[in-house]
Design an enzyme around this catalytic site. Sequence first.
Site, PDB file in Angstrom:
ATOM      1  N   ASN A   7       4.352 -13.915 -85.372  1.00 11.03           N
ATOM      2  CA  ASN A   7       4.092 -15.581 -85.280  1.00 11.03           C
ATOM      3  C   ASN A   7       3.548 -15.930 -84.029  1.00 11.03           C
ATOM      4  OD1 ASN A   7       4.386 -18.391 -85.158  1.00 11.03           O
ATOM      5  ND2 ASN A   7       5.392 -18.236 -87.101  1.00 11.03           N
ATOM      6  N   ASP A   9       2.648 -19.192 -82.899  1.00  6.57           N
ATOM      7  CA  ASP A   9       2.449 -20.368 -83.065  1.00  6.57           C
ATOM      8  C   ASP A   9       2.860 -20.843 -81.490  1.00  6.57           C
ATOM      9  OD1 ASP A   9       2.428 -20.735 -85.566  1.00  6.57           O
ATOM     10  OD2 ASP A   9       4.344 -21.254 -86.049  1.00  6.57           O
ATOM     11  N   HIS A  10       3.474 -20.235 -80.748  1.00  2.86           N
ATOM     12  CA  HIS A  10       3.876 -21.002 -79.472  1.00  2.86           C
ATOM     13  C   HIS A  10       2.936 -20.442 -78.122  1.00  2.86           C
ATOM     14  CE1 HIS A  10       7.475 -22.820 -81.295  1.00  2.86           C
ATOM     15  NE2 HIS A  10       7.766 -21.637 -81.600  1.00  2.86           N
ATOM     16  N   ARG A  18      -0.967 -28.847 -72.658  1.00  2.00           N
ATOM     17  CA  ARG A  18      -2.048 -29.492 -71.542  1.00  2.00           C
ATOM     18  C   ARG A  18      -3.344 -30.013 -72.462  1.00  2.00           C
ATOM     19  NH1 ARG A  18      -1.394 -28.684 -65.787  1.00  2.00           N
ATOM     20  NH2 ARG A  18       0.741 -29.044 -65.701  1.00  2.00           N
ATOM     21  N   HIS A  43       1.834 -21.136 -88.507  1.00  2.32           N
ATOM     22  CA  HIS A  43       2.455 -22.375 -89.209  1.00  2.32           C
ATOM     23  C   HIS A  43       1.480 -23.573 -89.005  1.00  2.32           C
ATOM     24  CE1 HIS A  43       5.972 -25.134 -90.469  1.00  2.32           C
ATOM     25  NE2 HIS A  43       4.912 -25.483 -91.021  1.00  2.32           N
ATOM     26  N   ARG A  45       1.136 -27.155 -89.261  1.00  2.00           N
ATOM     27  CA  ARG A  45       2.043 -28.244 -89.183  1.00  2.00           C
ATOM     28  C   ARG A  45       1.412 -29.322 -89.682  1.00  2.00           C
ATOM     29  NH1 ARG A  45       7.553 -26.714 -87.581  1.00  2.00           N
ATOM     30  NH2 ARG A  45       8.248 -29.024 -88.291  1.00  2.00           N
ATOM     31  N   ARG A  49       1.364 -29.899 -84.014  1.00  3.26           N
ATOM     32  CA  ARG A  49       1.949 -29.831 -83.049  1.00  3.26           C
ATOM     33  C   ARG A  49       1.493 -28.725 -82.027  1.00  3.26           C
ATOM     34  NH1 ARG A  49       8.199 -29.280 -84.224  1.00  3.26           N
ATOM     35  NH2 ARG A  49       7.709 -31.061 -85.322  1.00  3.26           N
ATOM     36  N   HIS A  50       1.018 -27.629 -82.906  1.00 10.49           N
ATOM     37  CA  HIS A  50       0.839 -26.233 -81.966  1.00 10.49           C
ATOM     38  C   HIS A  50      -0.355 -25.842 -82.657  1.00 10.49           C
ATOM     39  CE1 HIS A  50       3.368 -24.695 -85.126  1.00 10.49           C
ATOM     40  NE2 HIS A  50       4.524 -24.763 -84.768  1.00 10.49           N
ATOM     41  N   GLU A  70       1.823 -20.111 -93.036  1.00  9.25           N
ATOM     42  CA  GLU A  70       2.908 -21.033 -93.527  1.00  9.25           C
ATOM     43  C   GLU A  70       2.560 -22.399 -93.321  1.00  9.25           C
ATOM     44  OE1 GLU A  70       6.166 -20.545 -90.625  1.00  9.25           O
ATOM     45  OE2 GLU A  70       6.386 -18.482 -90.337  1.00  9.25           O
ATOM     46  N   THR A 100      12.268 -26.552 -84.808  1.00 11.91           N
ATOM     47  CA  THR A 100      11.428 -25.561 -85.373  1.00 11.91           C
ATOM     48  C   THR A 100      11.991 -25.856 -86.823  1.00 11.91           C
ATOM     49  OG1 THR A 100      11.177 -23.233 -85.560  1.00 11.91           O
ATOM     50  CG2 THR A 100      13.319 -24.146 -84.905  1.00 11.91           C
ATOM     51  N   THR A 101      11.629 -24.807 -87.921  1.00  9.95           N
ATOM     52  CA  THR A 101      11.885 -24.724 -89.296  1.00  9.95           C
ATOM     53  C   THR A 101      13.674 -24.916 -89.312  1.00  9.95           C
ATOM     54  OG1 THR A 101       9.881 -23.849 -89.781  1.00  9.95           O
ATOM     55  CG2 THR A 101      11.419 -23.970 -91.677  1.00  9.95           C
ATOM     56  N   GLU A 151      11.007 -15.006 -98.374  1.00  2.63           N
ATOM     57  CA  GLU A 151      11.242 -14.689 -96.873  1.00  2.63           C
ATOM     58  C   GLU A 151      12.592 -14.907 -96.732  1.00  2.63           C
ATOM     59  OE1 GLU A 151       8.642 -15.947 -93.909  1.00  2.63           O
ATOM     60  OE2 GLU A 151      10.139 -15.709 -92.412  1.00  2.63           O
ATOM     61  N   HIS A 191      13.025 -15.438 -88.757  1.00  7.16           N
ATOM     62  CA  HIS A 191      13.587 -16.606 -87.840  1.00  7.16           C
ATOM     63  C   HIS A 191      14.767 -16.421 -87.033  1.00  7.16           C
ATOM     64  CE1 HIS A 191      14.307 -20.815 -86.733  1.00  7.16           C
ATOM     65  NE2 HIS A 191      13.280 -21.164 -87.475  1.00  7.16           N
ATOM     66  N   GLY A 192      14.382 -16.452 -85.750  1.00  2.00           N
ATOM     67  CA  GLY A 192      15.399 -16.371 -84.815  1.00  2.00           C
ATOM     68  C   GLY A 192      15.795 -14.632 -84.364  1.00  2.00           C
ATOM     69  N   GLY A 213       8.380 -14.608 -83.972  1.00  2.00           N
ATOM     70  CA  GLY A 213       7.446 -15.314 -83.152  1.00  2.00           C
ATOM     71  C   GLY A 213       8.150 -15.646 -81.801  1.00  2.00           C
ATOM     72  N   HIS A 214       9.064 -16.499 -81.832  1.00  3.04           N
ATOM     73  CA  HIS A 214       9.490 -17.102 -80.524  1.00  3.04           C
ATOM     74  C   HIS A 214       9.954 -15.928 -79.306  1.00  3.04           C
ATOM     75  CE1 HIS A 214      12.135 -19.090 -77.327  1.00  3.04           C
ATOM     76  NE2 HIS A 214      11.190 -20.221 -77.724  1.00  3.04           N
TER      77      HIS A 214
HETATM   78  N1  PXP Z   1       9.562 -17.570 -90.626  1.00  2.00           N
HETATM   79  C1  PXP Z   1       9.295 -18.693 -90.811  1.00  2.00           C
HETATM   80  C2  PXP Z   1       9.247 -19.145 -92.164  1.00  2.00           C
HETATM   81  C3  PXP Z   1       9.293 -19.635 -89.724  1.00  2.00           C
HETATM   82  O1  PXP Z   1       9.115 -20.907 -89.972  1.00  2.00           O
HETATM   83  C4  PXP Z   1       9.439 -19.167 -88.413  1.00  2.00           C
HETATM   84  C5  PXP Z   1       9.018 -20.126 -87.306  1.00  2.00           C
HETATM   85  O2  PXP Z   1       7.870 -20.739 -87.278  1.00  2.00           O
HETATM   86  C6  PXP Z   1       9.486 -17.669 -88.300  1.00  2.00           C
HETATM   87  C7  PXP Z   1       9.497 -16.903 -89.506  1.00  2.00           C
HETATM   88  C8  PXP Z   1       9.527 -17.245 -86.936  1.00  2.00           C
HETATM   89  O3  PXP Z   1      10.769 -17.612 -86.317  1.00  2.00           O
HETATM   90  P1  PXP Z   1      10.956 -17.633 -84.831  1.00  2.00           P
HETATM   91  O4  PXP Z   1       9.886 -17.965 -84.173  1.00  2.00           O
HETATM   92  O5  PXP Z   1      12.337 -17.836 -84.420  1.00  2.00           O
HETATM   93  O6  PXP Z   1      10.895 -15.656 -84.565  1.00  2.00           O
END
Ligand code: PXP
Length: 237
Positions: A7, A9-10, A18, A43, A45, A49-50, A70, A100-101, A151, A191-192, A213-214
């Site tokens: 992912n 997004d970040h 910026r 994602h 949104r 935002r990103h 997403e 975040t979600t 998921e 997630h996480g 992602g993160h």
């Molecule tokens: N899965 C879903 C559905 C999410 O919304 C996210 C966060 O955007 C992730 C996975 C990835 O989570 P993380 O960025 O904490 O790895």
Amino acid sequence: MPKLNVNIDHVATIRQARGGVEPDPVAAAVLAELAGADGIVVHLREDRRHIQDRDLRLLRETVKTKLNMEMAATEEMVQIAKAVLPDMVTLVPEKRKELTTEGGLDVKGNYKNVSRTVRELKTSGLFVSLFIDPDHEQIKISKEAGAQMVELHTGNYSDAANEEEMETELDKIESAVHAAVKAGLRVAAGHGLDYTNTQYVAQFEDIEELNIGHSIVSRAVLVGMEKAVSDMLILCS
Ligand code: PXP
């Protein structure tokens, strides 16, 4: 061994800080794929935002593996998904104020809207996954709503304060994986997940994909995307 979808997004979050043009998530996706990622997740949104619409369009043209979009179950997003045609769509809950979600989609509480959205997306040939908590009732209702995949939200597992809590959450994930497979659903998780906790989730044979992602983007800032992805691939194997 689950597939690893990155992912990005970040990467866009840093760019938006910026309001300029770099770093470009499209370039990040190329590097993640070169390092062996099996897919790219973004994602889009409602508040943009990103990830921006332009990113999604360009990623559709450039991603060579698999693009997972997403999105919230809204009419605006459905129209975008139908125009862009990602390889798959994951419906997620979305609140404007959240960082975040937070939590999985309440398929039961929003059954009418979710099932209508799944139907519309599938009619356009899109493959649909629902991001839900590892909860048996949500799994059953996700199947009824027409989802092809779920998921499983690993946020509680990732946030566990100690080993005992981690074990408890891991058991819930394992039980949810079995229930989903029994219901005829394909299974992803995410997630996480990070470089300390992913290997225990990756051991479940029926989890086909991990969406991370993160932690990968955070490591990529320091050591580069290719190294960050290849380090994570080792934990998935
Ligand atoms: N899965 C879903 C559905 C999410 O919304 C996210 C966060 O955007 C992730 C996975 C990835 O989570 P993380 O960025 O904490 O790895």
